[in-house]
Design a protein around this motif. Structure first.
Motif, short mmCIF file in Angstrom:
data_model
loop_
_atom_site.label_atom_id
_atom_site.label_comp_id
_atom_site.label_asym_id
_atom_site.label_seq_id
_atom_site.Cartn_x
_atom_site.Cartn_y
_atom_site.Cartn_z
N UNK A 24 41.30 36.78 50.89
CA UNK A 24 40.57 37.76 50.08
C UNK A 24 41.49 38.57 49.18
N UNK A 25 42.73 38.77 49.62
CA UNK A 25 43.66 39.64 48.90
C UNK A 25 44.25 38.92 47.70
N UNK A 26 44.35 39.61 46.57
CA UNK A 26 44.98 39.04 45.39
C UNK A 26 44.44 39.66 44.11
N UNK A 27 45.04 39.23 43.01
CA UNK A 27 44.62 39.79 41.71
C UNK A 27 43.23 39.31 41.30
N UNK A 28 42.78 38.19 41.88
CA UNK A 28 41.42 37.71 41.64
C UNK A 28 40.62 38.01 42.90
N UNK A 29 39.81 39.07 42.90
CA UNK A 29 39.11 39.49 44.13
C UNK A 29 38.03 38.49 44.55
N UNK A 30 37.96 38.29 45.87
CA UNK A 30 36.93 37.43 46.45
C UNK A 30 36.31 38.18 47.62
N UNK A 31 34.99 38.34 47.61
CA UNK A 31 34.35 39.06 48.71
C UNK A 31 34.12 38.10 49.88
#
Length: 335
Positions: A24-31
């Protein structure tokens, strides 16, 4: 033993939790909801309501990096643990026999010669193994104190490789190759691809499995040589197995991650604090701790600032003070 089993279950739960958080963590958010749908869609017919970019980020970027962190963390921590037992010294780390210095030289040479990524990794792996091979071949010519000879020759060979690496950095192009070499030497998992994980998976697995299966015999390395012979165990053969397995794991790890220090020094100590020095439980505990630790460090490296921080910097900043704390408060746990 029940207490140890409970601790191991907690460590497994922590690793799984950090694993999921890392996706989930990163510059491109994923819920989390989208993540569950994407993962389940690989096994069940689920209507696609997310863009292709999310699947690319998960399966081509984050999962390979996560698996690489788990493999490297497990390898370095396990190598440190078995080396500390073999040399009967709590200050020994996986690079004691020159594998990291050799791999660093191999990578620097490959970058200097403009090799591609695969060429850099292969060169680092080969020179890492070559470094340890030189140490072992020279040490067997020394008849007195084989363990001390290994350490001294390892330091000397490592120093030679380090000098050659410095020479390459001095000769390298300051605008292009020198920054690349410097960044590689500080350690990073950025740019890891699925093929990179596949390339190092077998060498690391080949290193881990024998050490895991022979973990009860590793306890023998920490006792007196004559006492071990009385028990009918060939300590020389066990040492050779430890050196070969640790070299494979460390060389493979350094070839894709660069030089990441302190993991193989700190994590085995933390493992001994949690479960004691018995290698029957210390080996799996160290593997779990090392995997989780590097995964957490990598998450911090890529999420703390807009510019990714090299892993070697973070492991030093966190590892050194933590190691001092362990020595001051739990220093006797090694025995």
């Amino acid at each position: 033993m029940k207490d140890v089993a409970n601790k191991r279950r907690i460590l497994w739960g922590l690793l799984i939790l950090v694993f999921l958080m890392s996706i989930l963590i990163g510059r491109y958010p994923i819920d989390i909801k989208t993540l569950v749908k994407v993962l389940l869609s690989k096994a069940f017919p689920i209507e696609k309501t997310w863009p292709d970019t999310i699947e690319t980020v998960i399966f081509r970027v984050r999962l390979p990096r996560i698996f690489a962190a788990i493999l490297v963390g497990a390898s370095l921590s396990l190598s440190g643990a078995v080396y500390q037992g073999m040399f009967k010294n709590p200050l020994v780390s996986p690079d004691i026999l020159g594998v990291s210095a050799g791999a660093a030289f191999g990578a620097a040479l490959a970058i200097f010669l403009s090799f591609n990524t695969i060429g850099i990794q292969i060169s680092a792996f080969i020179f890492g193994i070559l470094g340890v091979a030189l140490v072992y071949l020279i040490s067997i010519k020394v008849r007195e104190e084989p363990l001390i000879s290994l350490v001294i020759i390892g330091i000397l060979i490592g120093s030679i490789f380090t000098s050659f690496t410095s020479l390459i950095k001095y000769l390298a192009d300051t605008e292009d190759k020198l920054p690349t070499i410097t960044f590689w030497l500080m350690g990073s998992l950025s740019g890891i691809l699925p093929r990179d994980v596949k390339r190092v998976f077998i060498p690391i697995l080949v290193g881990i499995i024998p050490l895991y299966l022979l973990r009860w015999k590793l306890n023998v390395l920490s006792i007196d040589e004559d006492e071990a012979k009385t028990l009918g165990l060939d300590t020389k053969k066990i040492r050779v197995i430890v050196i070969i397995c640790s070299t494979l794991m460390t060389a493979a790890s350094v070839s894709i991650s660069g030089v990441i220090g302190w993991i193989g020094l700190v994590i085995p100590h933390l493992g001994r604090v949690l479960v004691g020095p018995d290698y029957r439980v210390l080996v799996p505990t160290t593997i779990l701790l090392g995997s989780t630790y590097l995964l957490i460090i990598d998450n911090i490296a890529r999420a703390l600032t807009t510019v990714e921080i090299p892993l070697g910097i973070l492991t030093s900043l966190i590892g050194a003070p933590f190691f001092i704390f362990l020595l001051l408060n739990k220093g006797r746990s090694w025995d």
